[in-house]
Structures are given as structure tokens and as C-alpha cells.
Write a protein that holds these residues in place. Structure first.
Motif, PDB file in Angstrom:
ATOM      1  N   THR A 111      -1.192  16.139   0.636  1.00  0.00           N
ATOM      2  CA  THR A 111      -0.538  14.835   0.744  1.00  0.00           C
ATOM      3  C   THR A 111      -1.050  13.919  -0.358  1.00  0.00           C
ATOM      4  OG1 THR A 111      -0.356  15.051   3.154  1.00  0.00           O
ATOM      5  CG2 THR A 111      -0.175  12.826   2.237  1.00  0.00           C
ATOM      6  N   THR A 112      -0.152  13.189  -0.988  1.00  0.00           N
ATOM      7  CA  THR A 112      -0.539  12.274  -2.062  1.00  0.00           C
ATOM      8  C   THR A 112      -1.208  11.031  -1.496  1.00  0.00           C
ATOM      9  OG1 THR A 112       1.289  13.033  -3.448  1.00  0.00           O
ATOM     10  CG2 THR A 112       0.303  10.908  -4.008  1.00  0.00           C
ATOM     11  N   LEU A 113      -2.350  10.672  -2.082  1.00  0.00           N
ATOM     12  CA  LEU A 113      -3.051   9.448  -1.707  1.00  0.00           C
ATOM     13  C   LEU A 113      -2.698   8.314  -2.665  1.00  0.00           C
ATOM     14  CD1 LEU A 113      -6.574  10.935  -0.870  1.00  0.00           C
ATOM     15  CD2 LEU A 113      -4.813  10.195   0.738  1.00  0.00           C
ATOM     16  N   VAL A 114      -2.987   8.500  -3.940  1.00  0.00           N
ATOM     17  CA  VAL A 114      -2.652   7.507  -4.965  1.00  0.00           C
ATOM     18  C   VAL A 114      -2.300   8.243  -6.244  1.00  0.00           C
ATOM     19  CG1 VAL A 114      -4.077   5.622  -4.056  1.00  0.00           C
ATOM     20  CG2 VAL A 114      -5.074   7.270  -5.632  1.00  0.00           C
ATOM     21  N   SER A 115      -1.696   7.504  -7.174  1.00  0.00           N
ATOM     22  CA  SER A 115      -1.306   8.134  -8.433  1.00  0.00           C
ATOM     23  C   SER A 115      -1.490   7.172  -9.591  1.00  0.00           C
ATOM     24  CB  SER A 115       0.156   8.588  -8.370  1.00  0.00           C
ATOM     25  OG  SER A 115       1.017   7.466  -8.257  1.00  0.00           O
ATOM     26  N   VAL A 116      -1.641   7.757 -10.764  1.00  0.00           N
ATOM     27  CA  VAL A 116      -1.533   7.030 -12.023  1.00  0.00           C
ATOM     28  C   VAL A 116      -0.192   7.460 -12.592  1.00  0.00           C
ATOM     29  CG1 VAL A 116      -2.493   6.650 -14.321  1.00  0.00           C
ATOM     30  CG2 VAL A 116      -4.030   7.046 -12.378  1.00  0.00           C
ATOM     31  N   ILE A 239      -7.437   5.061 -10.143  1.00  0.00           N
ATOM     32  CA  ILE A 239      -7.433   5.825  -8.888  1.00  0.00           C
ATOM     33  C   ILE A 239      -8.397   5.202  -7.886  1.00  0.00           C
ATOM     34  CG2 ILE A 239      -8.177   8.006  -7.852  1.00  0.00           C
ATOM     35  CD1 ILE A 239      -5.499   8.375  -9.020  1.00  0.00           C
ATOM     36  N   ASP A 240      -9.619   4.951  -8.331  1.00  0.00           N
ATOM     37  CA  ASP A 240     -10.668   4.427  -7.461  1.00  0.00           C
ATOM     38  C   ASP A 240     -10.298   3.057  -6.902  1.00  0.00           C
ATOM     39  OD1 ASP A 240     -13.154   4.125  -6.206  1.00  0.00           O
ATOM     40  OD2 ASP A 240     -14.070   3.253  -7.990  1.00  0.00           O
ATOM     41  N   ILE A 241      -9.862   2.164  -7.775  1.00  0.00           N
ATOM     42  CA  ILE A 241      -9.606   0.785  -7.357  1.00  0.00           C
ATOM     43  C   ILE A 241      -8.324   0.679  -6.544  1.00  0.00           C
ATOM     44  CG2 ILE A 241      -9.294  -1.579  -8.181  1.00  0.00           C
ATOM     45  CD1 ILE A 241     -10.892  -0.591 -10.735  1.00  0.00           C
ATOM     46  N   THR A 242      -7.326   1.496  -6.870  1.00  0.00           N
ATOM     47  CA  THR A 242      -6.098   1.473  -6.074  1.00  0.00           C
ATOM     48  C   THR A 242      -6.375   1.929  -4.648  1.00  0.00           C
ATOM     49  OG1 THR A 242      -4.750   1.902  -8.048  1.00  0.00           O
ATOM     50  CG2 THR A 242      -3.724   2.298  -5.906  1.00  0.00           C
ATOM     51  N   TRP A 278      -7.365  -4.194 -12.172  1.00  0.00           N
ATOM     52  CA  TRP A 278      -6.674  -3.488 -11.095  1.00  0.00           C
ATOM     53  C   TRP A 278      -6.865  -4.140  -9.730  1.00  0.00           C
ATOM     54  CZ3 TRP A 278      -2.831  -0.694 -12.333  1.00  0.00           C
ATOM     55  CH2 TRP A 278      -2.818  -0.006 -13.545  1.00  0.00           C
ATOM     56  N   LEU A 279      -7.902  -4.969  -9.587  1.00  0.00           N
ATOM     57  CA  LEU A 279      -8.068  -5.695  -8.326  1.00  0.00           C
ATOM     58  C   LEU A 279      -7.080  -6.846  -8.189  1.00  0.00           C
ATOM     59  CD1 LEU A 279     -11.953  -5.938  -7.862  1.00  0.00           C
ATOM     60  CD2 LEU A 279     -10.355  -4.562  -6.520  1.00  0.00           C
ATOM     61  N   SER A 280      -6.553  -7.317  -9.313  1.00  0.00           N
ATOM     62  CA  SER A 280      -5.725  -8.520  -9.254  1.00  0.00           C
ATOM     63  C   SER A 280      -4.310  -8.351  -9.795  1.00  0.00           C
ATOM     64  CB  SER A 280      -6.410  -9.657 -10.033  1.00  0.00           C
ATOM     65  OG  SER A 280      -6.587  -9.292 -11.396  1.00  0.00           O
TER      66      SER A 280
END
Length: 354
Positions: A111-116, A239-242, A278-280
Motif C-alpha cells: 500500500t502506498t504511504l507517500v510519494s515524490v 518523504i519524511d516530512i510529508t 515542506w512543513l509549510s
């Protein structure tokens, strides 16, 4: 229909066979990841036609010959890798892969979690594990409008780390501290976690989380399929921050992420810049998080860092370590280094504590 004549496991120590795996990976535009400890290799008439490796709970270096794609070889390979992982005690597995391979791994149960977008995706072999983790986190949510977070490796925990935690806690209703959960560091995770908890036990608006695989370690982030190595840091950060902004922060009500300024390490300084973006950025459809950067604590005009402590230990300059770490870390180091009891007072008093 394909005919696989042999299926074998290859240890990293088998240099001859690993060289053949590396050659096959190169033919498929992949690098040999240095952290893979064991490979599953499928052969057809003694020629490698598919391979995949394991780095703990991460599946890496998966490749299938062009002539066999679409014939069920990938599913067979992934099944064998899962069996191998289970034998090593890993049932929760992750895979990072190029965007164009997402559907193939989904067909294998991931299952996909996040992507670039256009570059890579992070997937796991469960459709519910992340949800269960978030439910566990939600039970630790605390009231307040100023909820902050710190993510740290603490390799080992220094006075610089303690300064960061104290500042963040003093300026928040509640502080969540996440430990990076991996053993690629010099000091084992369980020891790093214990040192953080021991040094911060008097901070009452603090929850120390024993990390999770959803806090992505730079040490274990794979780059074997990213040809432009200049993109690696950016992909890791995104990836990490998303993951953090999309999943972790909302369930805990986190509105701030606190970090120390990085005057020396260009890699960490680059990560902090990516972190702020990426946080904002409004390109992600999630609530923005404020990044707070504070000056690093210094000793004798030098920023205190875990890397400096490790270097002093390597050089056996133990007396110079004392001003850089809390007493709890120092006591642990003395025990770990098997120093004689009479040496402990000398280390504590020779340079003094800040």
C-alpha cells in the motif's frame, strides 16, 4: 511461461555472487545498496533473471529481467523476500521504489504511504498498520494550542540536545519528542532512548516517543535507484516530512517543529531548509506547521554536537567529553567504555560541567 531453474539466497559476504548481482542490477539501472545484508536470486539456465534484497525491514534492489516482466516473477520474488524477512523477525515491511513500479508492488500486496511525484513512492505491506499506529498516537494527544515536536537521533544525547528539549518544552503547552528508531547509529536505539528519558525525566510537559518506522532515518533511506545523487536529500526530506505533516502531526495537534541551527554540517543544514519548505508549502493539502530554529548551545565557542562527542571518544579524549553531555550520558559512557571507578571523578572534575 517462464522456467526458473534455481532460487537461492546470497549473503553479502559471498563476494563472487554479490558481484554478479551488482552486474545484473547495473543492467537494470540500479546500484547495489551497501546496506542490504541478503539477497534472493532467481536464475534461468544459470543466468540471473531477478533479484531482491533485505535491509532489516526494508526491501531493496528489486529487479526483474525485461523478458520476464508481467509473468508473475515479481510476485514470486516478493513472496520469497517476505518469507526471508519473517525468518529474521520482520513482518512489517517497507519498499521504496520508482513511481512507475507502484502498480506492480500494489499487485504484490503493498500500500502506498507517500510519494515524490514522478520520482519515488514509499509503500508498506499492510493497508491498516499505519492507521493502528496513528490510533496509538491519538491516545497520547494533550490539550493546548502550542503543541511542539522534536525529532532526534541523539547519537549520543548531549547537552545540546538537552538545551533544545528544554527550550521547546518551555515554549509549548506540550512537547512530543520522537526518537529515530534504527540501529545504523554508533549507539544502539534502546540505549539512546534510555539516555533521553533519563536526562529529561524532570520535564513534565514532555512525551518521549520510542520512534517508529514512519519517522524516516537518513541512514536507512535508500538511494540505489536515484541516479542523480543530488536529488537524494530532497527526496528523503519530502518523504519524511510529508509523512509527518500528513499523518503524525494532525493526530497529536502539532503546530510547531523545533530544530537547532546547523552551522557546520551542510547535509543537516540542507535538511533544515527542506524541512521549512515542506512543513509549510501549500502544495501539500495539509495544515502547515511552523518551523522554529534556535541557536546551538556552545562550549568554548564551539557548537556542541553528537559528532564531536563521538570523535572525542574515538580519540580517547574522555575528559573533554564531560562538558558536552548530561551526567546521565557521561555515566553511561563510563560504563560502556569500562573505565575504572577512580577515573570517573577525574573525568567529571577535570574540565567541569557547563
Amino acid at each position: 511461461m517462464y522456467a526458473i531453474t534455481t532460487l537461492s539466497r546470497i549473503s553479502r559476504q559471498n563476494k563472487k555472487h554479490i558481484a554478479a548481482v551488482a552486474q545484473f542490477l547495473q543492467q537494470n539501472n540500479l546500484d547495489l545498496d551497501p546496506q542490504v545484508t541478503e539477497f534472493i536470486v532467481l536464475r534461468q539456465q544459470d543466468n540471473i533473471v531477478a533479484c531482491g534484497g533485505l535491509d532489516g525491514d526494508i526491501i531493496k534492489c528489486v529487479a526483474v529481467a525485461d523478458s520476464l516482466r508481467g509473468q508473475g516473477v515479481l510476485l514470486k520474488l516478493i513472496t520469497e523476500l517476505i518469507n526471508l524477512a519473517v525468518e529474521h523477525g520482520h513482518t512489517a515491511l517497507f519498499v521504496y521504489t520508482r513511481t512507475e513500479n507502484e502498480r506492480l508492488f500494489r499487485d504484490c500486496g503493498f500500500t502506498t504511504l507517500v510519494s515524490v511525484p514522478g520520482r519515488m513512492v514509499l509503500m508498506e505491506n499492510s493497508g491498516s498498520r499505519l492507521t493502528h499506529y496513528l490510533q496509538t498516537l491519538a491516545a497520547q494527544r494533550r490539550p493546548g494550542s502550542r503543541i511542539s515536536a522534536i525529532v532526534m537521533n541523539a547519537n549520543p544525547f548531549t547537552n545540546g540536545h538537552l538545551h533544545l528539549v528544554r527550550y521547546a518544552a518551555a515554549n509549548a503547552d506540550w512537547l512530543h519528542l520522537f526518537m529515530v528508531n534504527e540501529d545504523a547509529s554508533q549507539f544502539p536505539f534502546r540505549d539512546r532512548l534510555a539516555l533521553v528519558r533519563a536526562a529529561t525525566k524532570e520535564i513534565h510537559n514532555l512525551t518521549v516517543h520510542p520512534g517508529s518506522r514512519y519517522i524516516i532515518s537518513r541512514a536507512t533511506f535508500p538511494s540505489y535507484f536515484i541516479k542523480d545523487k543530488a536529488q537524494v536529500a530532497g527526496c528523503h526530506a519530502q518523504i519524511d516530512i510529508t509523512l509527518f505533516r500528513q499523518y503524525i502531526a494532525p493526530v497529536l495537534g502539532i503546530t510547531r517543529r523545533v530544530v537547532g541551527e546547523e552551522p557546520r554540517c551542510p547535509v543537516t543544514a540542507c535538511y533544515n531548509r527542506e524541512l521549512r519548505y515542506w512543513l509549510s508549502t501549500p502544495t501539500l493539502p495539509f495544515a502547515p506547521i511552523e518551523l522554529v530554529e534556535i541557536p546551538r548551545l556552545s562550549w568554548l565557542k564551539e557548537p556542541i554536537s553528537a559528532s564531536r562527542v563521538r570523535e572525542l571518544i574515538r580519540q580517547k579524549r574522555y575528559a573533554e567529553v564531560a562538558p558536552l553531555v548530561p551526567d546521565t550520558t557521561l555515566a553511561w559512557l563510563q560504563s560502556r567504555l569500562n573505565l575504572h571507578p577512580e577515573q570517573a571523578p577525574a573525568i567529571l572534575t577535570e574540565t567541569g560541567k557547563p
